[in-house]
Motif scaffolding. Structure first.
Motif, PDB file in Angstrom:
ATOM      1  N   ASN A 747       0.873  -1.177   0.000  1.00 18.63           N
ATOM      2  CA  ASN A 747       0.000   0.000   0.000  1.00 18.63           C
ATOM      3  C   ASN A 747       0.917   1.237   0.000  1.00 18.63           C
ATOM      4  O   ASN A 747       1.763   1.401   0.895  1.00 18.63           O
ATOM      5  N   VAL A 748       0.751   2.122  -0.973  1.00 18.20           N
ATOM      6  CA  VAL A 748       1.689   3.236  -1.196  1.00 18.20           C
ATOM      7  C   VAL A 748       0.921   4.554  -1.170  1.00 18.20           C
ATOM      8  O   VAL A 748      -0.188   4.644  -1.710  1.00 18.20           O
ATOM      9  N   SER A 749       1.554   5.587  -0.540  1.00 14.36           N
ATOM     10  CA  SER A 749       0.950   6.937  -0.498  1.00 14.36           C
ATOM     11  C   SER A 749       2.078   7.986  -0.516  1.00 14.36           C
ATOM     12  O   SER A 749       3.156   7.772   0.054  1.00 14.36           O
ATOM     13  N   VAL A 750       1.828   9.128  -1.181  1.00 13.05           N
ATOM     14  CA  VAL A 750       2.835  10.199  -1.222  1.00 13.05           C
ATOM     15  C   VAL A 750       2.681  11.118  -0.005  1.00 13.05           C
ATOM     16  O   VAL A 750       1.600  11.156   0.614  1.00 13.05           O
ATOM     17  N   TYR A 751       3.751  11.851   0.363  1.00 12.03           N
ATOM     18  CA  TYR A 751       3.631  12.893   1.413  1.00 12.03           C
ATOM     19  C   TYR A 751       4.231  14.195   0.874  1.00 12.03           C
ATOM     20  O   TYR A 751       5.134  14.190   0.068  1.00 12.03           O
ATOM     21  N   ARG A 752       3.622  15.324   1.301  1.00 12.05           N
ATOM     22  CA  ARG A 752       3.952  16.634   0.744  1.00 12.05           C
ATOM     23  C   ARG A 752       4.436  17.587   1.847  1.00 12.05           C
ATOM     24  O   ARG A 752       4.136  17.391   3.031  1.00 12.05           O
ATOM     25  N   ASN A 753       5.140  18.667   1.398  1.00 14.15           N
ATOM     26  CA  ASN A 753       5.551  19.704   2.365  1.00 14.15           C
ATOM     27  C   ASN A 753       4.466  20.773   2.474  1.00 14.15           C
ATOM     28  O   ASN A 753       3.364  20.589   1.949  1.00 14.15           O
ATOM     29  N   ASP A 754       4.791  21.905   3.131  1.00 13.06           N
ATOM     30  CA  ASP A 754       3.769  22.928   3.396  1.00 13.06           C
ATOM     31  C   ASP A 754       3.206  23.555   2.137  1.00 13.06           C
ATOM     32  O   ASP A 754       2.042  23.998   2.117  1.00 13.06           O
TER      33      ASP A 754
END
Length: 768
Positions: A747-754
């Motif tokens: 299971n894969v998900s991206v993460y972002r900055n502000d």
């Protein structure tokens, strides 16, 4: 250590140059010798009679000796005289003395002055002076006396004398002025009003007997021959004439009752050895029988006028030569032009082109000259002329402005100029100058610091442009250009400081260390002595001292803390503020006993739009001008410091965040991987280490797809997740380090900055 005759002679010359006395420490500094060595040489000179010593308490001063040696008296004195020792016993008398007194050796040699039958020596004026003369005081007096029943009017001189065994004595010289008595006494006792008028004359005035003995000299003439009035009276009028064709006696012999006046200009040496031109008006005074009784001479120093006339004559000769040369050049040009006209009479257009070309060249020359003058003025350059033969230096008005001197205050002595060179630059300047003088290098280009008239050091450059050498290739003089390079040098220094502080800040381990580095740099940039850093507390807004340089509790003029409502806080919040003079500092609370010492100060806040960290306070006990480039350099340092503080704070937050995220990663029971947008593994948990057989350090930095049986499928999976934002139940086979294959579901998900930019991918693998 032996006696160096050169050092002995040098010390003697120094003492002779100080008529009012000099102490041993001053002599030691001038000759660069230890004071004990100087003391030994002074003792030798004292024993030789070249130096007198006057003791006051525990200190001694050394004076040029006024004593004359016994040998000199015997060889060069021809008037009647006797030499007596310190006990006033007669040691020697010349034949002229025996003749005028009618005595002989047996009657006077070895006898005391009181016991010889010569009334002159018991005259009260002389008896009261004997002891003073033995101690070095010269005495002169006209005295009427009887010798062998004959009336004499004698000019008596008591001269301090030193014997060959270095003991002290007196030479008593008798000059017979009996036949001139009636012409001498009116000056001494007669017309005081006339005497006062002559005393105040700036011209040289003296009266002479027919044998040219001086009977009166005003102050101006005494100053010219460097004698006191009582020393001048009785001397012969005998100037040192430079022109060997001029005979003084012949000039005076030309004066007669028919032609009683004579005007002549004498080129003679004064007591300093300088050639002076003196215009003398000499008038002979005759009695009713036309017998010469005296001369009255009036002199006027016309040296400056003569020098001006000589320069004018040289200029006139040079001008005539230039006119002649220019006339010849013009004649040659005209001749050539005439022939060209004859040849090109039918080509008038060509001639017009030539004329047009000449006018263009003249215009270009004029334009170039105007540009050059403008450039010299705009660049603030000055000229410097050095005469190495005479040891002099001359600066033009602009050069004097550069180093902060007026023409009146600036010394033209080259040695004084050398003393103004910074000690750290002196040896290199002298080395280049020596190579230039010796002819090893054709020109000199050198940068050095010079002590300005206001007391601070300034960088200048000297470039030699014109050189004059004699026919022996010896350097006579050189002309060069002085330029103020202080701004450039300080900017270069500030750049180096900024480079250094940038490097040190990048290596600093904490906020306090970075603040300390910057405090040192600001002191160097602003050239001030003292520095303080006040840290601002975010909660209260108060300022408290946290770092200082060259300041302790007794010397700190400022408070240890200022609250947010103080004037200090208001100034700190207003931006960088330059304070000149203690009057403007009074708005800040100071310790009263030190506030008057502060002459210059600058407050530099450490703040930006988001944060207010504190304030630097740099100050000095001397007035300091702070140029714009130094302000720019300080702002650059503060910017670097703020970035460093932000970096350090960010690192602390990151470290804290990493610790928090590490806990979150490890708490997950499934294999978890953090993947960069480039597909590289950034971090893993212990479950991932277990499922792959590799430790964390072996996995980080490698491609995510390398650890699967089908790398292309694995790569496609994380790229799909990067594009769509997530990926659910994606089946893959992990290659274990031991070669076995393990089936997993990802299971894969991206993460972002502000700002929403994708900074990485979370991937969680579960065994199936």
């Amino acid at each position: 250590m032996g006696i160096e005759l050169g050092d002995l002679q040098q010390i003697k010359e120094i003492v002779n140059d100080h008529k009012d006395g000099i102490c041993i420490n001053e002599i030691s500094d001038r000759v660069n010798l230890h004071r004990n060595t100087v003391s030994k040489y002074l003792s030798i000179l004292h024993l030789k009679g070249n130096v007198d010593i006057i003791t006051s308490g525990s200190s001694k001063k050394y004076y040029p000796s006024k004593r004359i040696s016994e040998t000199t008296v015997k060889n060069f004195f021809f008037n009647p005289y006797i030499i007596v020792n310190s006990g006033l016993n007669i040691h020697y008398a010349n034949e002229s003395f025996y003749k005028i007194t009618g005595s002989n050796q047996k009657q006077i040699i070895g006898f005391n002055l009181d016991s010889v039958q010569i009334p002159l020596f018991n005259d009260p004026n002389l008896k009261n002076q004997y002891k003073r003369t033995i101690n070095g005081e010269i005495f002169t007096r006209h005295i009427s006396t009887k010798i062998k029943g004959t009336d004499y009017y004698l000019y008596v001189r008591l001269i301090p004398t030193i014997f060959e065994d270095r003991t002290k004595g007196i030479t008593i010289v008798l000059i017979d002025n009996t036949k001139f008595k009636e012409h001498i006494t009116p000056i001494k006792t007669g017309d005081c009003h006339y005497r006062n008028i002559l005393e105040n004359q700036t011209e040289y005035v003296c009266r002479l007997l027919p044998d040219m003995t001086i009977t009166f000299a005003n102050k101006a003439f005494c100053g010219y021959i460097h004698k006191k009035e009582d020393e001048a009276t009785g001397l012969k009028f005998n100037p040192v004439i430079v022109d060997e064709n001029t005979v003084l006696e012949e000039i005076f012999d030309e004066i007669s009752p028919e032609k009683p006046t004579k005007k002549i200009t004498l080129k003679s040496l004064n007591y300093e050895g300088t050639v002076r031109h003196i215009e003398w008006n000499i008038k002979g005074i005759f009695d009713i029988n036309n017998i010469l009784t005296e001369y009255q001479s009036t002199g006027r120093d016309i040296t400056e006028l003569k020098n001006a006339e000589e320069k004018l004559e040289v200029y006139k000769n040079n001008l005539e030569e230039l006119i002649k040369k220019r006339t010849e050049e013009l004649q040659a040009v005209n001749k050539k032009l005439f022939h060209e006209i004859l040849k090109q009479r039918d080509t008038e257009e060509h001639l017009n082109e030539l004329i047009k070309e000449i006018r263009t060249v003249k215009y270009e020359l004029s334009e170039n000259e105007t540009k050059l003058n403008f450039i010299m003025k705009a660049a603030d350059l000055g000229t410097c002329d050095i005469n190495y033969k005479k040891g002099t230096i001359s600066l033009n008005k602009n050069a004097l402005v550069i180093i902060g001197y007026s023409a009146k205050d600036f010394s033209k002595n080259l040695k004084d100029w050398d003393l103004m060179i910074h000690p750290e630059d002196y040896s290199s300047v002298m080395k280049k100058r020596k190579c230039f003088i010796d002819g090893d290098i054709p020109h000199v280009i050198i940068e050095f610091r010079i002590l300005c008239g206001k007391g601070w050091w300034k960088w200048i450059s000297y470039t030699n442009t014109t050189t004059i050498r004699d026919n022996m290739a010896t350097l006579v003089s050189a002309t060069g250009i002085l330029q103020d390079i202080d701004r450039r040098k300080n900017i270069e220094k500030n750049i180096e400081i900024q480079k250094d502080i940038g490097l040190r800040l990048s290596e600093s381990s904490g906020k306090s260390e970075a603040i300390s580095y910057c405090l040192d740099s600001l002191l160097s940039i602003l050239d001030m002595e003292f520095g303080i850093y006040y840290e601002k507390y975010p909660d209260s807004g108060d300022f408290a001292l946290s770092e200082s340089r060259n300041v302790d509790e007794t010397t700190n003029p400022f408070c240890l803390q200022y609250n947010q409502h103080s004037h200090f806080s208001s100034i700190a919040d207003s931006g960088t503020t330059i304070i000149s003079g203690h009057k403007e500092v009074e708005c800040i609370t100071l310790r009263h006993e030190l506030k008057d010492e502060i002459k210059s100060a600058i407050m530099i806040p450490v703040k930006n739009n988001r944060a207010d960290y504190g304030c630097y306070l740099i100050y000095s006990y001397k007035r300091t001008d702070i140029p714009e480039y130094s302000i720019n350099a300080t702002e650059s340092v503060i910017t670097n410091l703020i970035n460093t503080i932000k970096k350090i704070d960010a690192q602390k937050r990151l470290k804290k965040s990493n610790k928090y995220h590490r806990g979150l990663i490890e708490i997950c029971p499934d294999a978890l991987v953090l993947i960069s947008p480039a597909g590289k593994i950034n971090d893993v948990n212990s479950a991932c280490e277990e499922i792959t057989g590799y430790i964390r350090e072996e996995l980080i930095g490698n491609d995510f797809s390398d650890y699967f049986s089908d790398p292309e499928r694995a790569s496609h999976g994380y790229k799909t997740a990067y594009k769509n934002g997530s990926l659910i139940d994606y089946r893959l086979e992990i290659k274990h380090k031991n070669g076995s294959l393990i089936k997993v579901s990802y299971n894969v998900s991206v993460y972002r900055n502000d700002d929403g930019t994708i900074t990485g991918i979370f991937a969680v693998a579960r065994k199936i």
